[in-house]
Each structure stands twice: as structure tokens, then as C-alpha cells.
Design a protein around this motif. Structure first.
Motif, mmCIF file in Angstrom:
data_model
loop_
_atom_site.group_PDB
_atom_site.id
_atom_site.type_symbol
_atom_site.label_atom_id
_atom_site.label_comp_id
_atom_site.label_asym_id
_atom_site.label_seq_id
_atom_site.Cartn_x
_atom_site.Cartn_y
_atom_site.Cartn_z
ATOM 1 N N LEU A 152 0.846 -1.194 0.000
ATOM 2 C CA LEU A 152 0.000 0.000 0.000
ATOM 3 C C LEU A 152 0.885 1.248 0.000
ATOM 4 N N PRO A 153 0.744 2.099 -1.002
ATOM 5 C CA PRO A 153 1.520 3.336 -0.983
ATOM 6 C C PRO A 153 0.968 4.309 0.069
ATOM 7 N N ARG A 154 1.817 5.164 0.579
ATOM 8 C CA ARG A 154 1.380 6.109 1.611
ATOM 9 C C ARG A 154 0.198 6.963 1.179
ATOM 10 N N PRO A 155 0.123 7.433 -0.072
ATOM 11 C CA PRO A 155 -1.067 8.198 -0.452
ATOM 12 C C PRO A 155 -2.370 7.401 -0.292
ATOM 13 N N ALA A 156 -2.303 6.078 -0.466
ATOM 14 C CA ALA A 156 -3.493 5.244 -0.269
ATOM 15 C C ALA A 156 -3.842 5.175 1.217
ATOM 16 N N LEU A 157 -2.840 5.079 2.066
ATOM 17 C CA LEU A 157 -3.093 5.064 3.508
ATOM 18 C C LEU A 157 -3.730 6.377 3.953
ATOM 19 N N PHE A 158 -3.233 7.471 3.419
ATOM 20 C CA PHE A 158 -3.790 8.791 3.734
ATOM 21 C C PHE A 158 -5.246 8.869 3.278
ATOM 22 N N LEU A 159 -5.504 8.451 2.041
ATOM 23 C CA LEU A 159 -6.862 8.483 1.503
ATOM 24 C C LEU A 159 -7.801 7.579 2.301
ATOM 25 N N PHE A 213 -8.981 0.697 3.113
ATOM 26 C CA PHE A 213 -7.618 0.490 2.626
ATOM 27 C C PHE A 213 -7.631 -0.063 1.198
ATOM 28 N N ILE A 214 -8.509 -1.017 0.945
ATOM 29 C CA ILE A 214 -8.581 -1.643 -0.378
ATOM 30 C C ILE A 214 -9.061 -0.634 -1.416
ATOM 31 N N GLY A 215 -10.129 0.085 -1.112
ATOM 32 C CA GLY A 215 -10.657 1.077 -2.043
ATOM 33 C C GLY A 215 -9.674 2.197 -2.315
ATOM 34 N N ALA A 216 -9.023 2.682 -1.257
ATOM 35 C CA ALA A 216 -8.044 3.760 -1.423
ATOM 36 C C ALA A 216 -6.856 3.285 -2.259
ATOM 37 N N HIS A 217 -6.430 2.056 -2.053
ATOM 38 C CA HIS A 217 -5.322 1.500 -2.838
ATOM 39 C C HIS A 217 -5.693 1.500 -4.318
ATOM 40 N N ALA A 218 -6.875 0.977 -4.632
ATOM 41 C CA ALA A 218 -7.316 0.952 -6.026
ATOM 42 C C ALA A 218 -7.391 2.367 -6.598
ATOM 43 N N ALA A 219 -7.910 3.305 -5.823
ATOM 44 C CA ALA A 219 -8.050 4.684 -6.296
ATOM 45 C C ALA A 219 -6.689 5.301 -6.605
ATOM 46 N N VAL A 220 -5.738 5.127 -5.706
ATOM 47 C CA VAL A 220 -4.435 5.775 -5.857
ATOM 48 C C VAL A 220 -3.630 5.195 -7.017
ATOM 49 N N ILE A 221 -3.712 3.896 -7.239
ATOM 50 C CA ILE A 221 -2.917 3.298 -8.323
ATOM 51 C C ILE A 221 -3.703 3.192 -9.628
ATOM 52 N N GLY A 222 -4.961 3.629 -9.613
ATOM 53 C CA GLY A 222 -5.776 3.586 -10.824
ATOM 54 C C GLY A 222 -6.167 2.184 -11.242
ATOM 55 N N ALA A 223 -6.341 1.305 -10.258
ATOM 56 C CA ALA A 223 -6.698 -0.087 -10.553
ATOM 57 C C ALA A 223 -8.210 -0.277 -10.508
ATOM 58 N N LEU A 224 -8.671 -1.265 -11.225
ATOM 59 C CA LEU A 224 -10.045 -1.727 -11.071
ATOM 60 C C LEU A 224 -10.113 -2.601 -9.826
ATOM 61 N N LEU A 225 -11.334 -2.865 -9.373
ATOM 62 C CA LEU A 225 -11.531 -3.717 -8.208
ATOM 63 C C LEU A 225 -12.599 -4.752 -8.520
ATOM 64 N N LEU A 226 -12.243 -6.018 -8.362
ATOM 65 C CA LEU A 226 -13.177 -7.129 -8.521
ATOM 66 C C LEU A 226 -13.720 -7.464 -7.142
ATOM 67 N N THR A 227 -15.030 -7.283 -6.954
ATOM 68 C CA THR A 227 -15.633 -7.462 -5.636
ATOM 69 C C THR A 227 -17.105 -7.825 -5.766
ATOM 70 N N ARG A 228 -17.639 -8.420 -4.700
ATOM 71 C CA ARG A 228 -19.091 -8.616 -4.609
ATOM 72 C C ARG A 228 -19.709 -7.622 -3.627
ATOM 73 N N ASP A 229 -18.907 -6.789 -3.019
ATOM 74 C CA ASP A 229 -19.377 -5.864 -1.989
ATOM 75 C C ASP A 229 -19.142 -4.432 -2.455
ATOM 76 N N ALA A 230 -19.963 -3.976 -3.370
ATOM 77 C CA ALA A 230 -19.699 -2.706 -4.048
ATOM 78 C C ALA A 230 -20.165 -1.472 -3.288
ATOM 79 N N ARG A 231 -21.100 -1.584 -2.384
ATOM 80 C CA ARG A 231 -21.725 -0.408 -1.776
ATOM 81 C C ARG A 231 -20.720 0.564 -1.169
ATOM 82 N N ARG A 232 -19.897 0.105 -0.272
ATOM 83 C CA ARG A 232 -18.946 1.007 0.392
ATOM 84 C C ARG A 232 -17.946 1.574 -0.607
ATOM 85 N N TYR A 233 -17.491 0.758 -1.540
ATOM 86 C CA TYR A 233 -16.543 1.262 -2.539
ATOM 87 C C TYR A 233 -17.192 2.357 -3.390
#
Length: 134
Positions: free
Chosen positions: A72-79, A102-122
Motif C-alpha cells: 500500500l503506498p502512503r497516499p493510499a493510507l492517507f486516503l 484500505f482496499i478502495g483507497a489503494h485501487a483509487a491511488v494506483i488507478g486499478a479496477l476492483l473485482l468485488t461482490r461488496d460494491a456499496r462502500r466502494y
């Protein structure tokens, strides 16, 4: 190759052969592996570790599934912290930063997609993250 974070619930579906979700999760992982680097982070790793007897067994499964491990990059931890603060302001009752932040922020900071069944919080806290959901 662009990255795709694979949420813990998808991996649990596959590893526990969930009767309702395993087929969908396996199909998605196979399809996405053709166009994305499938990855996990320390939070997903920790969540998965609950069902394994040793680091070696977990690492072997991660390798067999073709997953890379991304710190996890620090900007993701901050976010993640900022998203959690917003959650608390909106009436959230949890006292510690939630794994999904942490997972959502990581995806946001690195510009990744996220494969999940729990979309509401993201969707609520990381609207810029592209989600692959049922």
C-alpha cells in the motif's frame, strides 16, 4: 498491463467453493487475468490468512492463483484515513479504519479496477474506482 485488485470475498468464493458465487468469481478471475495483472495488498493478505495454517501455504495459493502482492503506498493510507473520517461524520459506528477503506483507497491511488461482490462502500467512498461486480 493494468492492475486489478481482487477483493477478499472473491478469493474466499474460489477457495471455499462457495455454492452461490464460486463459478462467477472463477469466471471473472479467468477473464480479467487475460487483460489485467491480478493483485492483492497487505489487507487482503491478512484477511485471507485467517483460513491458512502457515504463511507458506497462503503464499503458495496466492502464487497458484496468479496474484501479485502489492504494498500500500502512503497516499493510499492517507486516503483511507480521509474516507474513514467521512464515514464517521456520516454516522458510521466502527472505531477503526475498515479494511474496505484500505482496499478502495489503494485501487483509487494506483488507478486499478476492483473485482468485488461488496460494491456499496466502494461506490460511496471511492467513486473513481472502476468496479467489476455481479
Amino acid at each position: 498491463m493494468p492492475r486489478l485488485l481482487v477483493d477478499t470475498n472473491i478469493l474466499v468464493d474460489v477457495l471455499e467453493d462457495d455454492p452461490d458465487w464460486a463459478e462467477w468469481s472463477i469466471q471473472q478471475m479467468r477473464a480479467q487475468a487475460q487483460i489485467h495483472e491480478l493483485a492483492i495488498n497487505p489487507v487482503i493478505y491478512a484477511e485471507l490468512s485467517l483460513t491458512f495454517a502457515s504463511v507458506e501455504l497462503l503464499d503458495e495459493v496466492i502464487s497458484d492463483l496468479g496474484l501479485s502482492y502489492q504494498e500500500l503506498p502512503r497516499p493510499a493510507l492517507f486516503l483511507a484515513g480521509k474516507a474513514f473520517a467521512r464515514y464517521r461524520r456520516q454516522g458510521g459506528t466502527k472505531q477503526n479504519v475498515l479494511a474496505d477503506f484500505f482496499i478502495g483507497a489503494h485501487a483509487a491511488v494506483i488507478g486499478a479496477l476492483l473485482l468485488t461482490r461488496d460494491a456499496r462502500r466502494y461506490r460511496n467512498y471511492f467513486p473513481s474506482v472502476g468496479l467489476i461486480t455481479p
